[in-house]
Write a protein that holds these residues in place. Sequence first.
Motif, PDB file in Angstrom:
ATOM      1  N   PHE A  23       0.629  -1.309   0.155  1.00 53.89           N
ATOM      2  CA  PHE A  23       0.170  -0.202   0.530  1.00 53.89           C
ATOM      3  C   PHE A  23       0.517   1.088  -0.223  1.00 53.89           C
ATOM      4  N   ASP A  24       1.251   1.058   0.964  1.00 52.76           N
ATOM      5  CA  ASP A  24       2.634   2.596   0.865  1.00 52.76           C
ATOM      6  C   ASP A  24       3.575   2.933  -0.155  1.00 52.76           C
ATOM      7  N   GLY A  25       4.199   1.259  -0.613  1.00 49.17           N
ATOM      8  CA  GLY A  25       5.297   1.773  -1.730  1.00 49.17           C
ATOM      9  C   GLY A  25       3.728   2.088  -3.266  1.00 49.17           C
ATOM     10  N   THR A  26       2.615   1.607  -3.483  1.00 49.89           N
ATOM     11  CA  THR A  26       2.461   2.736  -4.253  1.00 49.89           C
ATOM     12  C   THR A  26       1.648   4.296  -4.196  1.00 49.89           C
ATOM     13  N   ARG A  27       1.449   4.722  -2.859  1.00 49.23           N
ATOM     14  CA  ARG A  27       1.698   6.011  -2.339  1.00 49.23           C
ATOM     15  C   ARG A  27       3.163   6.774  -3.148  1.00 49.23           C
ATOM     16  N   ALA A  28       4.229   5.837  -3.209  1.00 49.97           N
ATOM     17  CA  ALA A  28       5.172   6.675  -3.243  1.00 49.97           C
ATOM     18  C   ALA A  28       5.346   6.628  -4.710  1.00 49.97           C
ATOM     19  N   ALA A  29       5.233   6.127  -5.187  1.00 46.24           N
ATOM     20  CA  ALA A  29       5.147   5.508  -7.204  1.00 46.24           C
ATOM     21  C   ALA A  29       4.885   6.703  -8.531  1.00 46.24           C
ATOM     22  N   TRP A  30       4.608   7.938  -7.100  1.00 41.15           N
ATOM     23  CA  TRP A  30       4.006   8.866  -8.569  1.00 41.15           C
ATOM     24  C   TRP A  30       5.578   9.430  -8.923  1.00 41.15           C
ATOM     25  N   HIS A  31       6.651   9.552  -8.260  1.00 40.01           N
ATOM     26  CA  HIS A  31       7.368  10.009  -8.607  1.00 40.01           C
ATOM     27  C   HIS A  31       9.147   9.220  -8.969  1.00 40.01           C
ATOM     28  N   GLU A  32       8.270   8.132  -8.459  1.00 39.57           N
ATOM     29  CA  GLU A  32       9.104   7.074  -9.164  1.00 39.57           C
ATOM     30  C   GLU A  32       9.027   6.367 -10.440  1.00 39.57           C
ATOM     31  N   ILE A  33       7.902   6.598 -10.791  1.00 42.70           N
ATOM     32  CA  ILE A  33       7.722   5.897 -11.920  1.00 42.70           C
ATOM     33  C   ILE A  33       7.623   6.770 -13.209  1.00 42.70           C
ATOM     34  N   PRO A  34       8.608   6.644 -14.670  1.00 45.98           N
ATOM     35  CA  PRO A  34       7.962   7.393 -15.326  1.00 45.98           C
ATOM     36  C   PRO A  34       7.014   8.453 -16.545  1.00 45.98           C
ATOM     37  N   VAL A  35       7.294   8.868 -17.045  1.00 42.76           N
ATOM     38  CA  VAL A  35       5.737   9.638 -17.239  1.00 42.76           C
ATOM     39  C   VAL A  35       5.412   9.102 -18.075  1.00 42.76           C
ATOM     40  N   ASP A  36       6.250   8.412 -19.373  1.00 38.63           N
ATOM     41  CA  ASP A  36       5.696   7.701 -20.610  1.00 38.63           C
ATOM     42  C   ASP A  36       5.597   5.765 -20.015  1.00 38.63           C
ATOM     43  N   CYS A  96      -5.044  14.366   0.096  1.00 39.36           N
ATOM     44  CA  CYS A  96      -4.763  14.768  -1.414  1.00 39.36           C
ATOM     45  C   CYS A  96      -2.841  14.913  -1.423  1.00 39.36           C
ATOM     46  N   GLY A  97      -1.947  14.242  -1.260  1.00 40.19           N
ATOM     47  CA  GLY A  97      -0.763  13.618  -1.562  1.00 40.19           C
ATOM     48  C   GLY A  97      -0.328  14.564  -2.463  1.00 40.19           C
ATOM     49  N   ARG A  98      -0.435  13.936  -3.494  1.00 40.70           N
ATOM     50  CA  ARG A  98      -0.256  14.383  -5.020  1.00 40.70           C
ATOM     51  C   ARG A  98      -1.020  14.284  -6.129  1.00 40.70           C
ATOM     52  N   LEU A  99      -0.849  15.270  -7.008  1.00 39.14           N
ATOM     53  CA  LEU A  99      -2.032  14.736  -8.713  1.00 39.14           C
ATOM     54  C   LEU A  99      -1.737  14.893  -9.774  1.00 39.14           C
ATOM     55  N   LEU A 100      -1.505  13.734 -10.434  1.00 39.22           N
ATOM     56  CA  LEU A 100      -0.695  13.507 -12.123  1.00 39.22           C
ATOM     57  C   LEU A 100      -1.820  13.856 -12.584  1.00 39.22           C
ATOM     58  N   ARG A 101      -1.746  14.563 -13.931  1.00 45.16           N
ATOM     59  CA  ARG A 101      -2.654  14.553 -14.864  1.00 45.16           C
ATOM     60  C   ARG A 101      -2.611  14.035 -16.100  1.00 45.16           C
ATOM     61  N   ALA A 102      -3.318  14.142 -17.014  1.00 44.16           N
ATOM     62  CA  ALA A 102      -2.722  14.269 -18.315  1.00 44.16           C
ATOM     63  C   ALA A 102      -3.967  14.150 -19.279  1.00 44.16           C
ATOM     64  N   THR A 161      -8.994  13.793 -19.901  1.00 51.50           N
ATOM     65  CA  THR A 161      -8.441  14.445 -19.169  1.00 51.50           C
ATOM     66  C   THR A 161      -8.499  13.453 -18.443  1.00 51.50           C
ATOM     67  N   VAL A 162      -6.863  12.845 -18.075  1.00 54.54           N
ATOM     68  CA  VAL A 162      -7.185  11.650 -16.721  1.00 54.54           C
ATOM     69  C   VAL A 162      -5.973  11.726 -15.267  1.00 54.54           C
ATOM     70  N   GLY A 163      -6.965  11.320 -14.516  1.00 55.82           N
ATOM     71  CA  GLY A 163      -5.480  11.483 -13.742  1.00 55.82           C
ATOM     72  C   GLY A 163      -5.872  11.198 -12.279  1.00 55.82           C
ATOM     73  N   LEU A 164      -3.957  10.953 -11.557  1.00 56.29           N
ATOM     74  CA  LEU A 164      -4.233  10.134 -10.739  1.00 56.29           C
ATOM     75  C   LEU A 164      -4.027  10.886  -9.584  1.00 56.29           C
ATOM     76  N   LEU A 165      -4.786  10.688  -8.535  1.00 58.79           N
ATOM     77  CA  LEU A 165      -4.977  11.295  -7.073  1.00 58.79           C
ATOM     78  C   LEU A 165      -4.401  11.022  -5.907  1.00 58.79           C
ATOM     79  N   PHE A 166      -3.581  10.596  -5.763  1.00 61.36           N
ATOM     80  CA  PHE A 166      -2.222  10.173  -4.748  1.00 61.36           C
ATOM     81  C   PHE A 166      -2.375  10.409  -3.106  1.00 61.36           C
ATOM     82  N   THR A 167      -3.352   9.938  -2.543  1.00 58.73           N
ATOM     83  CA  THR A 167      -3.886   9.989  -1.187  1.00 58.73           C
ATOM     84  C   THR A 167      -2.733   9.823   0.232  1.00 58.73           C
ATOM     85  N   LYS A 168      -3.538  10.213   1.399  1.00 57.25           N
ATOM     86  CA  LYS A 168      -3.201  10.452   2.595  1.00 57.25           C
ATOM     87  C   LYS A 168      -3.387   8.647   2.932  1.00 57.25           C
TER      88      LYS A 168
END
Length: 258
Positions: free
Chosen positions: A29-42, A91-97, A109-116
């Motif tokens: 669970f916590d690994g996924t929470r941190a994944a937003w800044h570890e996985i390439p945008v593509d 709201c931990g971090r929001l990614l959108r494209a 528009t698709v979004g990934l809201l990484f929560t707390k």
Amino acid sequence: MGVGLLGGAGAGVLLTGDSGEQRKVAQGFDGTRAAWHEIPVDDLFPRTLRGNKAGPGGADRRWTRVAVAPDSGCAGAFDPLLAKALAPVGCGRLLRATYTDETTSSLTTVGLLFTKADPAGMRDVSERFATQNLAERTDLMPRPYAARGTVAADFGDAQRASWTVHVQRDIPVVVYSVSGFADGRTVTDPQPADEATLEGETSPAAQAGLGHDAQGIADRVEKRLRKATTRHTAGTGGGNEALRAPGTTATAKDGESR
């Protein structure tokens, strides 16, 4: 933002890092929470998404990325009541494209809201959305990401035609999408994707396949997140490169999902 996502319209997203390096995302669970800044945008938002039989009547769909938003907080990303409904997970971090279809007639528009939230918190909010049908209310919609200088420049609240919001139970992520027409027309009767994808629906969103776009893109981005997290957790696959600040020259390879 270090290794977070940086926006780019149409052109390649800039990357850096050793292609042989493999960062490992912590498990669970916590690994996924941190994944937003570890996985390439593509890996999360590929240049091209393919949806075999994902359109109306089982037609194939193909979507092209036109813009990636800078990673951010959640201010202004949701209608006020949706923001209130999601507030308990934080709201931990929001990614959108934002993507367009092959004919450049629709935008999504698709979004990934990484929560707390902890697992119990995610389950509680997920159950509330399900039992109260919150994802189907037109006063609880996500907002588009409109990027200047792109076909999505006029993609605003009034253009929203269909949407989906999925509060995950097993990972601290809310996956959402919102679609509309690329010609800037105002939509007075938006329809949730679950309804717009039903056989026989005749709403503008349904006839244009905008419910299929919203659902298809959200589903594929969610699958990519789960796949990337599993792959990085296991330490397999290719190199994991982080995003570089603007002004650099390395260019990402086109991504594709089938």
